[in-house]
Design a protein around this motif. Sequence first.
Motif, PDB file in Angstrom:
ATOM      1  N   PRO A   1      36.838  46.536 -52.600  1.00  0.00           N
ATOM      2  CA  PRO A   1      36.670  46.686 -51.151  1.00  0.00           C
ATOM      3  C   PRO A   1      36.619  45.338 -50.436  1.00  0.00           C
ATOM      4  O   PRO A   1      36.176  44.337 -50.988  1.00  0.00           O
ATOM      5  N   GLY A   2      37.084  45.350 -49.191  1.00  0.00           N
ATOM      6  CA  GLY A   2      37.066  44.117 -48.430  1.00  0.00           C
ATOM      7  C   GLY A   2      37.575  44.340 -47.013  1.00  0.00           C
ATOM      8  O   GLY A   2      37.828  45.466 -46.594  1.00  0.00           O
ATOM      9  N   ALA A   3      37.726  43.245 -46.288  1.00  0.00           N
ATOM     10  CA  ALA A   3      38.192  43.278 -44.909  1.00  0.00           C
ATOM     11  C   ALA A   3      38.989  42.012 -44.638  1.00  0.00           C
ATOM     12  O   ALA A   3      38.983  41.065 -45.441  1.00  0.00           O
ATOM     13  N   VAL A   4      39.674  42.009 -43.502  1.00  0.00           N
ATOM     14  CA  VAL A   4      40.498  40.863 -43.113  1.00  0.00           C
ATOM     15  C   VAL A   4      40.009  40.326 -41.781  1.00  0.00           C
ATOM     16  O   VAL A   4      39.865  41.077 -40.805  1.00  0.00           O
ATOM     17  N   LEU A   5      39.727  39.033 -41.751  1.00  0.00           N
ATOM     18  CA  LEU A   5      39.483  38.330 -40.505  1.00  0.00           C
ATOM     19  C   LEU A   5      40.863  38.022 -39.936  1.00  0.00           C
ATOM     20  O   LEU A   5      41.624  37.241 -40.512  1.00  0.00           O
ATOM     21  N   THR A   6      41.240  38.645 -38.854  1.00  0.00           N
ATOM     22  CA  THR A   6      42.629  38.679 -38.395  1.00  0.00           C
ATOM     23  C   THR A   6      43.146  37.329 -37.899  1.00  0.00           C
ATOM     24  O   THR A   6      42.380  36.402 -37.623  1.00  0.00           O
ATOM     25  N   ALA A   7      44.460  37.268 -37.758  1.00  0.00           N
ATOM     26  CA  ALA A   7      45.109  36.073 -37.225  1.00  0.00           C
ATOM     27  C   ALA A   7      44.656  35.790 -35.806  1.00  0.00           C
ATOM     28  O   ALA A   7      44.657  34.638 -35.356  1.00  0.00           O
ATOM     29  N   GLU A   8      44.240  36.831 -35.080  1.00  0.00           N
ATOM     30  CA  GLU A   8      43.732  36.633 -33.728  1.00  0.00           C
ATOM     31  C   GLU A   8      42.481  35.765 -33.740  1.00  0.00           C
ATOM     32  O   GLU A   8      42.241  34.972 -32.823  1.00  0.00           O
ATOM     33  N   ALA A   9      41.670  35.934 -34.790  1.00  0.00           N
ATOM     34  CA  ALA A   9      40.460  35.118 -34.912  1.00  0.00           C
ATOM     35  C   ALA A   9      40.819  33.645 -35.092  1.00  0.00           C
ATOM     36  O   ALA A   9      40.182  32.747 -34.512  1.00  0.00           O
ATOM     37  N   TYR A  10      41.875  33.404 -35.906  1.00  0.00           N
ATOM     38  CA  TYR A  10      42.339  32.015 -36.090  1.00  0.00           C
ATOM     39  C   TYR A  10      42.837  31.437 -34.767  1.00  0.00           C
ATOM     40  O   TYR A  10      42.486  30.303 -34.389  1.00  0.00           O
ATOM     41  N   ASP A  11      43.644  32.198 -34.047  1.00  0.00           N
ATOM     42  CA  ASP A  11      44.167  31.724 -32.763  1.00  0.00           C
ATOM     43  C   ASP A  11      43.019  31.435 -31.785  1.00  0.00           C
ATOM     44  O   ASP A  11      43.044  30.438 -31.048  1.00  0.00           O
ATOM     45  N   HIS A  12      42.022  32.325 -31.787  1.00  0.00           N
ATOM     46  CA  HIS A  12      40.847  32.145 -30.929  1.00  0.00           C
ATOM     47  C   HIS A  12      40.104  30.866 -31.312  1.00  0.00           C
ATOM     48  O   HIS A  12      39.663  30.081 -30.455  1.00  0.00           O
ATOM     49  N   PHE A  13      39.962  30.645 -32.629  1.00  0.00           N
ATOM     50  CA  PHE A  13      39.296  29.453 -33.159  1.00  0.00           C
ATOM     51  C   PHE A  13      40.025  28.186 -32.693  1.00  0.00           C
ATOM     52  O   PHE A  13      39.405  27.219 -32.217  1.00  0.00           O
ATOM     53  N   ILE A  14      41.374  28.188 -32.843  1.00  0.00           N
ATOM     54  CA  ILE A  14      42.172  27.017 -32.466  1.00  0.00           C
ATOM     55  C   ILE A  14      42.057  26.738 -30.967  1.00  0.00           C
ATOM     56  O   ILE A  14      41.831  25.599 -30.524  1.00  0.00           O
ATOM     57  N   GLU A  15      42.194  27.788 -30.172  1.00  0.00           N
ATOM     58  CA  GLU A  15      42.175  27.634 -28.714  1.00  0.00           C
ATOM     59  C   GLU A  15      40.799  27.187 -28.216  1.00  0.00           C
ATOM     60  O   GLU A  15      40.683  26.319 -27.334  1.00  0.00           O
ATOM     61  N   SER A  16      39.737  27.796 -28.747  1.00  0.00           N
ATOM     62  CA  SER A  16      38.378  27.480 -28.255  1.00  0.00           C
ATOM     63  C   SER A  16      37.965  26.051 -28.600  1.00  0.00           C
ATOM     64  O   SER A  16      37.095  25.480 -27.954  1.00  0.00           O
ATOM     65  N   ASN A  17      38.591  25.454 -29.632  1.00  0.00           N
ATOM     66  CA  ASN A  17      38.269  24.078 -30.015  1.00  0.00           C
ATOM     67  C   ASN A  17      39.278  23.069 -29.465  1.00  0.00           C
ATOM     68  O   ASN A  17      39.205  21.877 -29.780  1.00  0.00           O
ATOM     69  N   GLY A  18      40.235  23.561 -28.650  1.00  0.00           N
ATOM     70  CA  GLY A  18      41.184  22.666 -28.017  1.00  0.00           C
ATOM     71  C   GLY A  18      42.115  21.964 -28.984  1.00  0.00           C
ATOM     72  O   GLY A  18      42.562  20.841 -28.730  1.00  0.00           O
ATOM     73  N   VAL A  19      42.408  22.605 -30.089  1.00  0.00           N
ATOM     74  CA  VAL A  19      43.280  22.002 -31.109  1.00  0.00           C
ATOM     75  C   VAL A  19      44.715  22.438 -30.858  1.00  0.00           C
ATOM     76  O   VAL A  19      44.986  23.621 -30.619  1.00  0.00           O
ATOM     77  N   ASP A  20      45.667  21.502 -30.951  1.00  0.00           N
ATOM     78  CA  ASP A  20      47.098  21.818 -30.828  1.00  0.00           C
ATOM     79  C   ASP A  20      47.816  21.344 -32.084  1.00  0.00           C
ATOM     80  O   ASP A  20      48.241  20.188 -32.183  1.00  0.00           O
ATOM     81  N   PRO A  21      47.968  22.236 -33.082  1.00  0.00           N
ATOM     82  CA  PRO A  21      48.590  21.822 -34.356  1.00  0.00           C
ATOM     83  C   PRO A  21      50.001  21.272 -34.190  1.00  0.00           C
ATOM     84  O   PRO A  21      50.413  20.377 -34.936  1.00  0.00           O
ATOM     85  N   VAL A  22      50.773  21.788 -33.228  1.00  0.00           N
ATOM     86  CA  VAL A  22      52.154  21.356 -33.062  1.00  0.00           C
ATOM     87  C   VAL A  22      52.227  19.885 -32.643  1.00  0.00           C
ATOM     88  O   VAL A  22      53.084  19.125 -33.085  1.00  0.00           O
ATOM     89  N   LYS A  23      51.297  19.473 -31.761  1.00  0.00           N
ATOM     90  CA  LYS A  23      51.315  18.102 -31.250  1.00  0.00           C
ATOM     91  C   LYS A  23      50.585  17.125 -32.157  1.00  0.00           C
ATOM     92  O   LYS A  23      50.700  15.913 -31.976  1.00  0.00           O
ATOM     93  N   THR A  24      49.826  17.655 -33.117  1.00  0.00           N
ATOM     94  CA  THR A  24      49.078  16.776 -34.019  1.00  0.00           C
ATOM     95  C   THR A  24      49.927  16.489 -35.241  1.00  0.00           C
ATOM     96  O   THR A  24      50.063  17.325 -36.139  1.00  0.00           O
TER      97      THR A  24
END
Length: 813
Positions: free
Chosen positions: A37-60
Amino acid sequence: MKYLRQFNEIGKDDIAVAGGKGANLGEMTRAGIPVPPGAVLTAEAYDHFIESNGVDPVKTENAALLRKVIINADIPSDVEQEIRDYYSQFGENSRVAVRSSATAEDLEDASFAGQQETYLNVIGVDELLKKVRECYASLWGDRAVSYRKNSGYDKQKVSLAVVIQEMIESEVSGVMFTSDPAGDKENVHINASYGLGEAVVSGIVSPDEFICNRNGEIIRAVTGSKEEEIIYSSEGKGTVRVAVPEERRKRNSLDKAQVQALVREGLKIEEHYGHPMDIEWAIKDDNIYILQARSITTIKENAAKVYTDKDFEGYPKVKPAKGAMRESVLFNLEKTPTPYFPLDHDFGGYVGEQKKVLFDQIGINFKGGMYPIDKDGISYQSSNKVRLTRNVFAIPKYLKLIGNIDHNISAADESLEGCRAEFEKEKRMDPGNVKAVGESLKRMRDLIGRTAYDRFLYALFPNAIESGKVTKVLKKIDKGLNSYDVLEGLSYVTADINREMKKLCEYINADPSMVETVMTADYKKICASYPELGSRLEDFIAQFGSKSDFNCYCFISQTWRENPDRFINTLRPMLKSGGEAVATKEEGEKKFADLMARVKTSLPEKKYKSFENRVRGLRHYHYIREATQYLWESEFEYCRQLLVKLSDMTGVSYEDMLFLFADELFEACEKNDLASKKDLIEARKSKRGFAEAYWDKCMKDALAGEGDSIKGIGASVGQVKGKVCIVHSPKEFCKLEKGDILVCTYTDPEWTPLFALAAGVVVDTGGTLSHAAIVAREYGIPAVLATGDATAKLKDNDTVLVNATDGTVTVLA
């Protein structure tokens, strides 16, 4: 929950949300497969994490700096709360596995396995939150970025989901391939070792290896060294590597029952997904757990993908053909042993479609056409189902027309002469631009259609009527005779080729060293070694060089002129026999004259005159049959030259253009815009493997025999005993020795010299009107055709009895 989804809420189509790994775990959970048994922390959570911390992987551009920023960043409070709430369901200090699941991971065409991180034996919610951040950072590891770039995914938006799953403290674990990527694709390949699966997956140990059939029976077992195993750390969290005692290393980590159980579970997963799978598994307390499954992507490097019945769902099913329907199906399969490419369907298949045109004109409509094909380029077997239309009232008119022998002969000759003249005119035009090449191809297709249509109308359909009447008369004189016996001494393409090949063999056989060279060297070396022979070979190819391997395929076939080594392969069997079975024209004419004299003494004068007229018609119809086939083979050869020219002009490969239907190609040429068809070509190319697998399945289903018996259609009379020689293609012609039983999937005129060596012939396909039947009767050897699967049931050197009288083949030893 907004950011966490339990496995039973996820399916295989949720890769964008749960990543490849998470989507597959959810899919299997919902299918009842034993997944922890288990669950998935969705890709939306990752996107939220990136956006809320002001990180831009493409420009870095500095990946190391990006990873450091991500590891030190805060998980948004709403995401963190959901993680804490979910972990509490396991209980305080429970052990979980934390696995990265990229949204470009475990796709059909690429496996991103191992490119992001997995953490085992994670204990405590704070440690879990830390591992989530480390998973996020691993998306930008040097190895992962490089892999995505090399796999063509670097320009796509890639996110990361995280799998949080109950840990299984496995006693044995490993990997299973439901189709062996390094061996027989029907076998299952299992690697196993002690402890947690990371030891096998990461290549730390040399595991036990089991190669099994699909019943779970072990074909081969290799005991690996298994020097170490990975287990839970005694300090609590994490894992450690420990040495495996020697006595355990010498034993296999799985017993037979466990292997069989794993195979059963693996094949359930393969059946569910509809294709071979790469599966990570674990065993604890004799229970199997599936930790991960992905499509096998390495098979494409070594062999074609293995398709299962699930892949074919939604496509027409083919039932075993029986009786007259079986002969019809197998006759068609002899002509089309491989599925058409779209362009070949509209050119090569255009020949057969002329039969449909004629049948439509007399009110007999074949549903779906003679060679059905869908918009994706997937060919179907014709259902052979017909419906009658109002045009049936035209049947008496057509019967009268095709029964007029004088009219048919003159009309056939006029058509043949006209088509030849039109073809020569077309070749002189020499188109100089893309539009002109397209227009030339269009005219060529129309010419191919006319060549074939008139052939059916003025020769083949009349032949079908007259041959039955002639055979009926001959049977009263001698039961061993039929209408093909009245073709003796006739000059037509195949007979003329055989006679000229016999002359070549007589010349070559006069010099033993020349024989050895021809039997072992290629065309260029033969011509260089013996210039006079080279001149004779060139003269032969100038006259007959348009003879091809597949006369019902326009663009994938080759002529002797295009590949003279193929002609050498065809010449060699006759060289072995000396061409002794090939009668001279004079010998054939005498046999024909003797037969007609025999008939004349058996019939009243009036009936003989009628019989003689029918024979005159049959002989001319057969000449037209051969002449028109050779003409369209020549037309096909020129079409290939035009397509090569078009490829040179546009930069689009010859092979790619085969994936366009004729009208699509003509349109692109008209606009000089073949580039606009790129996506369409790629889409059909991606389905070509499936098209071939589906065609093979249709053939297998249609040809399915009963048990081990081999039964077909007796195409000649008599019986003979001999050793089997299975010949798959012209490259294997040299295998056949005098007195062998030739066993093959199909034949065409190129195979004729083999009949001079063979004592008998057994063919999977064909019918009483096929090439093998005609030639077997001409050479006076027993032949059983339309067996369906003789090439599968027999093997080289089997001793068999071929009984052509009752259409059976019996294995004697």
